[in-house]
Design a protein around this motif. Sequence first.
Motif, PDB file in Angstrom:
ATOM      1  N   SER A 130       0.808  -1.222   0.000  1.00 48.86           N
ATOM      2  CA  SER A 130       0.000   0.000   0.000  1.00 48.86           C
ATOM      3  C   SER A 130       0.840   1.271   0.000  1.00 48.86           C
ATOM      4  O   SER A 130       2.000   1.262   0.403  1.00 48.86           O
ATOM      5  CB  SER A 130      -0.894  -0.019   1.244  1.00 48.86           C
ATOM      6  OG  SER A 130      -1.523   1.220   1.435  1.00 48.86           O
ATOM      7  N   TRP A 132       0.942   5.523   1.357  1.00 48.73           N
ATOM      8  CA  TRP A 132       0.708   6.133   2.664  1.00 48.73           C
ATOM      9  C   TRP A 132      -0.415   7.168   2.690  1.00 48.73           C
ATOM     10  O   TRP A 132      -0.826   7.603   3.761  1.00 48.73           O
ATOM     11  CB  TRP A 132       1.993   6.816   3.156  1.00 48.73           C
ATOM     12  CG  TRP A 132       2.610   7.703   2.109  1.00 48.73           C
ATOM     13  CD1 TRP A 132       3.606   7.364   1.233  1.00 48.73           C
ATOM     14  CD2 TRP A 132       2.242   9.046   1.785  1.00 48.73           C
ATOM     15  NE1 TRP A 132       3.882   8.408   0.383  1.00 48.73           N
ATOM     16  CE2 TRP A 132       3.065   9.460   0.705  1.00 48.73           C
ATOM     17  CE3 TRP A 132       1.307   9.951   2.286  1.00 48.73           C
ATOM     18  CZ2 TRP A 132       2.975  10.727   0.132  1.00 48.73           C
ATOM     19  CZ3 TRP A 132       1.215  11.215   1.715  1.00 48.73           C
ATOM     20  CH2 TRP A 132       2.036  11.589   0.653  1.00 48.73           C
ATOM     21  N   LYS A 156       1.260  -5.642   3.216  1.00 44.04           N
ATOM     22  CA  LYS A 156       2.400  -4.752   3.516  1.00 44.04           C
ATOM     23  C   LYS A 156       1.886  -3.320   3.609  1.00 44.04           C
ATOM     24  O   LYS A 156       1.718  -2.646   2.605  1.00 44.04           O
ATOM     25  CB  LYS A 156       3.445  -4.895   2.400  1.00 44.04           C
ATOM     26  CG  LYS A 156       4.879  -4.833   2.848  1.00 44.04           C
ATOM     27  CD  LYS A 156       5.281  -3.543   3.538  1.00 44.04           C
ATOM     28  CE  LYS A 156       5.537  -2.418   2.576  1.00 44.04           C
ATOM     29  NZ  LYS A 156       5.596  -1.096   3.171  1.00 44.04           N
ATOM     30  N   GLU A 159       4.861   2.398   5.181  1.00 43.60           N
ATOM     31  CA  GLU A 159       5.679   2.739   6.349  1.00 43.60           C
ATOM     32  C   GLU A 159       5.652   4.225   6.685  1.00 43.60           C
ATOM     33  O   GLU A 159       5.847   4.597   7.843  1.00 43.60           O
ATOM     34  CB  GLU A 159       7.114   2.246   6.157  1.00 43.60           C
ATOM     35  CG  GLU A 159       7.960   3.018   5.140  1.00 43.60           C
ATOM     36  CD  GLU A 159       7.716   2.600   3.701  1.00 43.60           C
ATOM     37  OE1 GLU A 159       6.696   1.940   3.421  1.00 43.60           O
ATOM     38  OE2 GLU A 159       8.556   2.942   2.844  1.00 43.60           O
ATOM     39  N   GLY A 206       1.348   2.923  -5.541  1.00 42.87           N
ATOM     40  CA  GLY A 206       2.447   3.848  -5.249  1.00 42.87           C
ATOM     41  C   GLY A 206       2.939   4.501  -6.530  1.00 42.87           C
ATOM     42  O   GLY A 206       2.161   4.731  -7.458  1.00 42.87           O
ATOM     43  N   ASN A 207       4.238   4.758  -6.577  1.00 42.19           N
ATOM     44  CA  ASN A 207       4.773   5.518  -7.722  1.00 42.19           C
ATOM     45  C   ASN A 207       5.324   4.590  -8.818  1.00 42.19           C
ATOM     46  O   ASN A 207       5.566   3.400  -8.590  1.00 42.19           O
ATOM     47  CB  ASN A 207       5.850   6.497  -7.236  1.00 42.19           C
ATOM     48  CG  ASN A 207       7.049   5.757  -6.654  1.00 42.19           C
ATOM     49  OD1 ASN A 207       7.845   5.169  -7.377  1.00 42.19           O
ATOM     50  ND2 ASN A 207       7.170   5.758  -5.328  1.00 42.19           N
ATOM     51  N   LEU A 229      -0.870   3.388  -9.975  1.00 39.82           N
ATOM     52  CA  LEU A 229       0.141   4.448  -9.916  1.00 39.82           C
ATOM     53  C   LEU A 229      -0.533   5.819  -9.981  1.00 39.82           C
ATOM     54  O   LEU A 229      -1.742   5.922  -9.790  1.00 39.82           O
ATOM     55  CB  LEU A 229       1.150   4.243 -11.049  1.00 39.82           C
ATOM     56  CG  LEU A 229       1.706   2.811 -11.168  1.00 39.82           C
ATOM     57  CD1 LEU A 229       2.659   2.691 -12.352  1.00 39.82           C
ATOM     58  CD2 LEU A 229       2.397   2.367  -9.879  1.00 39.82           C
ATOM     59  N   GLY A 230       0.250   6.834 -10.237  1.00 33.42           N
ATOM     60  CA  GLY A 230      -0.325   8.192 -10.210  1.00 33.42           C
ATOM     61  C   GLY A 230      -0.080   8.926 -11.507  1.00 33.42           C
ATOM     62  O   GLY A 230      -0.187   8.354 -12.583  1.00 33.42           O
ATOM     63  N   GLU A 352       4.152  14.860 -11.083  1.00 30.02           N
ATOM     64  CA  GLU A 352       2.893  14.836 -10.332  1.00 30.02           C
ATOM     65  C   GLU A 352       3.076  15.695  -9.085  1.00 30.02           C
ATOM     66  O   GLU A 352       4.068  15.546  -8.360  1.00 30.02           O
ATOM     67  CB  GLU A 352       2.571  13.397  -9.927  1.00 30.02           C
ATOM     68  CG  GLU A 352       1.306  13.263  -9.118  1.00 30.02           C
ATOM     69  CD  GLU A 352       1.068  11.821  -8.649  1.00 30.02           C
ATOM     70  OE1 GLU A 352       1.892  10.942  -8.969  1.00 30.02           O
ATOM     71  OE2 GLU A 352       0.070  11.595  -7.957  1.00 30.02           O
TER      72      GLU A 352
HETATM   73  P1  NAD Z   1       5.168   4.945  -0.798  1.00 29.91           P
HETATM   74  O1  NAD Z   1       6.479   5.662  -0.680  1.00 29.91           O
HETATM   75  O2  NAD Z   1       4.375   4.633   0.414  1.00 29.91           O
HETATM   76  O3  NAD Z   1       5.459   3.621  -1.621  1.00 29.91           O
HETATM   77  C1  NAD Z   1       4.463   2.683  -1.813  1.00 29.91           C
HETATM   78  C2  NAD Z   1       4.954   1.352  -1.320  1.00 29.91           C
HETATM   79  O4  NAD Z   1       6.132   0.980  -2.005  1.00 29.91           O
HETATM   80  C3  NAD Z   1       5.286   1.323   0.171  1.00 29.91           C
HETATM   81  O5  NAD Z   1       4.589   0.261   0.762  1.00 29.91           O
HETATM   82  C4  NAD Z   1       6.769   1.148   0.203  1.00 29.91           C
HETATM   83  O6  NAD Z   1       7.207   0.368   1.293  1.00 29.91           O
HETATM   84  C5  NAD Z   1       7.065   0.447  -1.090  1.00 29.91           C
HETATM   85  N1  NAD Z   1       8.420   0.744  -1.568  1.00 29.91           N
HETATM   86  C6  NAD Z   1       9.056   1.925  -1.519  1.00 29.91           C
HETATM   87  N2  NAD Z   1      10.282   1.834  -2.084  1.00 29.91           N
HETATM   88  C7  NAD Z   1      10.414   0.550  -2.490  1.00 29.91           C
HETATM   89  C8  NAD Z   1      11.466  -0.174  -3.154  1.00 29.91           C
HETATM   90  N3  NAD Z   1      12.600   0.393  -3.509  1.00 29.91           N
HETATM   91  N4  NAD Z   1      11.238  -1.472  -3.414  1.00 29.91           N
HETATM   92  C9  NAD Z   1      10.088  -2.065  -3.073  1.00 29.91           C
HETATM   93  N5  NAD Z   1       9.075  -1.426  -2.452  1.00 29.91           N
HETATM   94  C10 NAD Z   1       9.233  -0.140  -2.163  1.00 29.91           C
HETATM   95  O7  NAD Z   1       4.173   5.706  -1.713  1.00 29.91           O
HETATM   96  P2  NAD Z   1       4.478   6.748  -2.871  1.00 29.91           P
HETATM   97  O8  NAD Z   1       5.058   6.094  -4.050  1.00 29.91           O
HETATM   98  O9  NAD Z   1       5.127   7.978  -2.319  1.00 29.91           O
HETATM   99  O10 NAD Z   1       2.953   7.122  -3.183  1.00 29.91           O
HETATM  100  C11 NAD Z   1       2.667   8.202  -3.951  1.00 29.91           C
HETATM  101  C12 NAD Z   1       2.408   7.790  -5.381  1.00 29.91           C
HETATM  102  O11 NAD Z   1       1.433   6.763  -5.382  1.00 29.91           O
HETATM  103  C13 NAD Z   1       1.835   8.896  -6.203  1.00 29.91           C
HETATM  104  O12 NAD Z   1       2.367   8.817  -7.504  1.00 29.91           O
HETATM  105  C14 NAD Z   1       0.356   8.597  -6.217  1.00 29.91           C
HETATM  106  O13 NAD Z   1      -0.334   9.154  -7.297  1.00 29.91           O
HETATM  107  C15 NAD Z   1       0.375   7.120  -6.245  1.00 29.91           C
HETATM  108  N6  NAD Z   1      -0.869   6.578  -5.725  1.00 29.91           N
HETATM  109  C16 NAD Z   1      -1.676   5.888  -6.562  1.00 29.91           C
HETATM  110  C17 NAD Z   1      -2.903   5.416  -6.100  1.00 29.91           C
HETATM  111  C18 NAD Z   1      -3.838   4.658  -6.997  1.00 29.91           C
HETATM  112  O14 NAD Z   1      -4.785   4.093  -6.471  1.00 29.91           O
HETATM  113  N7  NAD Z   1      -3.615   4.612  -8.302  1.00 29.91           N
HETATM  114  C19 NAD Z   1      -3.266   5.645  -4.793  1.00 29.91           C
HETATM  115  C20 NAD Z   1      -2.387   6.334  -3.953  1.00 29.91           C
HETATM  116  C21 NAD Z   1      -1.186   6.792  -4.426  1.00 29.91           C
END
Ligand code: NAD
Length: 452
Positions: A130, A132, A156, A159, A206-207, A229-230, A352
């Motif tokens: 997930s 954050w 997971k 964090e 996430g990203n 993703l975003g 973004e």
């Molecule tokens: P984040 O930093 O929480 O990362 C997401 C997950 O990836 C975490 O659980 C983290 O532990 C894991 N992670 C981080 N680095 C890693 C690595 N090197 N290897 C493996 N796992 C790793 O979240 P974020 O990326 O900062 O979230 C923001 C982004 O997520 C934005 O781009 C946003 O648009 C996107 N997002 C998309 C949605 C959707 O539903 N499409 C929802 C929320 C956020």
Amino acid sequence: MTVTDAKAAFTHDDAFTATEATALVNRLRATFRTGHTKPLAWRRQQLTRLRDLLTDNRAAIADALHADLRKNRAEADAMEIGLTIAEIDDYLEHLEEWTAPQPAPVTVPGLPGSTARTQLDPLGVALVISAWNYPVNLLLVPVAGALAAGNAVVIKPAEYAARTSALLAQLLPAYLDTDAIAVVEGGAPETTVLLEQRFDHIFYTGNGTVGRIVMTAAAKNLTPVVLELGGKSPVFVDRDADIATVAQRLAQTKFANAGQTCVAPDYVLTDPGTATELQAALVVATKALFGDNPQTSDAYGRIINERHFDRLSALLGSGRTVTGGQTDRADRYIAPTVLADVRPDEPVMQEEIFGPILPILPVADLDEAIAFINDRDKPLALYAFTENDTTKRRLATETSSGGLNFGLPMRHLAVQTLPFGGVGESGMGNYHGRYSIETFSHRKAILDVPLS
Ligand code: NAD
């Protein structure tokens, strides 16, 4: 390393080793192979327990979200707890219908008396990772889908939302069946160890940079992935739209969770005359939502951490500030900010935003807006405020985005009968409601030809 529950929750006090990860996944797979998670009765029980977790601990969850993101209680209740409960209720109501085998007509010649159908098979052990920004919803909505489809799950949490992660790591094993469901807390190192394991599905939010890491790891085992993703979700404002309504809805959605929403409106495209009107209306709308000093408003959130605060602060120099612009690093506060006359080459348009900054870019007309959108990565959402059916039709047919929403940004993700997901750089695959069940299952084709 500390194991808080002998079987189900790993906290991140110490290193999570590959041996522990392998043992964990093997244990869940062994449970799955007994058929334990397949009966609808087990799925219902787990979904009901997940619902109980949310209703019994509503206040503690809201406290954790407030500590992590200064999320106000009404928003936490609606977006995090309410939407997750609605999703669970949908499964409890429709589980039989959504998982029932589907008959298929046998139309080819030469197969008299044959029958055909499709059957949804759970995939096995799923990994749900997930982000954050909505750390309850973005974790538990996919988990609910994986359980509704009859899978074992490794969960997971994110964090950066540390209080929420710790609370969920404590609650989930207390409510759910630890033979089939486990929580692993931690960041990149723990997730890296997990990704070395063979899963049957990986659901990542996430990203895009980490999305690529996830997909690379999944490729080794041909594990299917969903990548949520975003990206920069554009808004087109037509000259016929009621500007006071547009401003109110834009301010409300853009500045919720201090702009840290994957489907937040990222930037506005509109003609110069409408832009002038909209800028003034956004000043009024923002003040109506958060008062003269949003820093003192209970309704306004905070940036998750200093790294994101610094990243966002560097974007404030683009364009001309219409309202906002104030920052307070010690409080991780960035005021709801509207920037006018922004050029496409300025910093705020290079990534973004994921924060409370709304740039407005002038375009001559719809043609230019469509070209602008199509020149960039496919967004997670495209928004338009217009009364014009031709404009709606053109946006629907001439652009590509994860979702398209006319009139009220972000609300499409609460409509569980619609799939939610991205396309291209904004992700792949989708979920919510029955779409989650399809995502976490294999639709197996079955043909039965009589022997005589
Ligand atoms: P984040 O930093 O929480 O990362 C997401 C997950 O990836 C975490 O659980 C983290 O532990 C894991 N992670 C981080 N680095 C890693 C690595 N090197 N290897 C493996 N796992 C790793 O979240 P974020 O990326 O900062 O979230 C923001 C982004 O997520 C934005 O781009 C946003 O648009 C996107 N997002 C998309 C949605 C959707 O539903 N499409 C929802 C929320 C956020």
